[in-house]
Scaffold this motif. Structure first.
Motif, mmCIF file in Angstrom:
data_model
loop_
_atom_site.group_PDB
_atom_site.id
_atom_site.type_symbol
_atom_site.label_atom_id
_atom_site.label_comp_id
_atom_site.label_asym_id
_atom_site.label_seq_id
_atom_site.Cartn_x
_atom_site.Cartn_y
_atom_site.Cartn_z
ATOM 1 N N LYS A 272 0.853 -1.196 0.000
ATOM 2 C CA LYS A 272 0.000 0.000 0.000
ATOM 3 C C LYS A 272 0.884 1.239 0.000
ATOM 4 C CE LYS A 272 -4.182 -1.653 0.222
ATOM 5 N NZ LYS A 272 -5.066 -1.488 -0.894
ATOM 6 N N ALA B 73 -7.155 7.607 -6.978
ATOM 7 C CA ALA B 73 -8.091 6.514 -7.280
ATOM 8 C C ALA B 73 -7.696 5.811 -8.584
ATOM 9 C CB ALA B 73 -9.513 7.048 -7.360
ATOM 10 N N LYS C 245 -5.090 3.092 -8.011
ATOM 11 C CA LYS C 245 -5.424 2.081 -7.008
ATOM 12 C C LYS C 245 -4.775 0.735 -7.343
ATOM 13 C CE LYS C 245 -9.328 0.209 -4.468
ATOM 14 N NZ LYS C 245 -10.766 0.233 -4.268
ATOM 15 N N TRP D 77 -2.051 2.551 -4.442
ATOM 16 C CA TRP D 77 -2.198 3.890 -3.884
ATOM 17 C C TRP D 77 -3.506 4.001 -3.103
ATOM 18 C CZ3 TRP D 77 -0.344 8.524 -7.248
ATOM 19 C CH2 TRP D 77 0.913 8.247 -7.780
ATOM 20 N N MET D 78 -3.431 4.671 -1.973
ATOM 21 C CA MET D 78 -4.628 4.953 -1.186
ATOM 22 C C MET D 78 -4.497 6.343 -0.569
ATOM 23 S SD MET D 78 -4.010 2.627 2.208
ATOM 24 C CE MET D 78 -4.693 3.741 3.393
#
Length: 175
Positions: free
Chosen positions: A3, A37, A40, A44-45
């Motif tokens: 993440k 987004a 993602k 990616w967050m």
């Protein structure tokens, strides 16, 4: 998949319009969130924290939200800073170099969503440094041009601001 915790940083130089229900800071945040987004699939967050400096210049690093962002990054809470444009983060090459040092020490990177820059790559760092050098050059040339214009105007006897002594009301007298 690892993440990548993304912090969105927004900035607006003037306070004009900040009272509106949807202002420049909101627009920047929305664009950054959409970009995150779209990444993602890369892990990616977007972090929920808001790092917004409204009404503050990019000419200095003395901005509360930016300072909090850098502190959180040093604490290992952020992997990537996401901004709408590079100049939202800083307008100074020297300040950008300081930010890059903090990024590197924290193992983090920086992304501009409207300009193709990602400091996670060597090409991104090179391109970014070149553009920031040109931006600093442009600021310095503009400042020199303004100083030259003021000096030329003064030589011609033109008033260039400040208190005009000939218009001072005499003490105890009348106009």
């Amino acid at each position: 998949m690892k993440k990548i915790r993304c912090a969105i940083y927004t900035r607006k130089s003037s306070e004009d319009g900040l009272e509106q229900a949807f202002n420049s800071l909101h627009a920047q945040r929305e664009a950054c969130a959409a970009y995150i987004a779209s990444q993602k699939h890369e892990g990616w967050m977007a972090l929920p924290d808001h790092y917004d400096d409204g009404g503050l210049s990019g000419g200095s690093l003395e901005r509360p939200a930016l300072q909090q962002l850098l502190e959180d990054m040093q604490q290992g809470r952020i992997d990537q800073i996401v901004v709408y444009k590079i100049d939202r983060l800083t307008r100074s090459l020297a300040d950008f170099a300081k930010i890059v040092d903090v990024l590197e020490a924290a193992g983090a990177s920086f992304v501009s969503v409207t300009q193709c820059f990602n400091t996670a790559t060597s090409m991104g760092r090179l391109t970014l440094n070149m553009l920031l050098s040109f931006a600093q050059f442009e600021r310095e040339v503009t400042a020199e041009r303004i100083r030259d214009k003021i000096a030329a105007s003064k030589r011609k006897g033109l008033w260039m601001g400040g208190r005009c002594l000939w218009a001072t009301k005499p003490t105890g007298g009348r106009w």
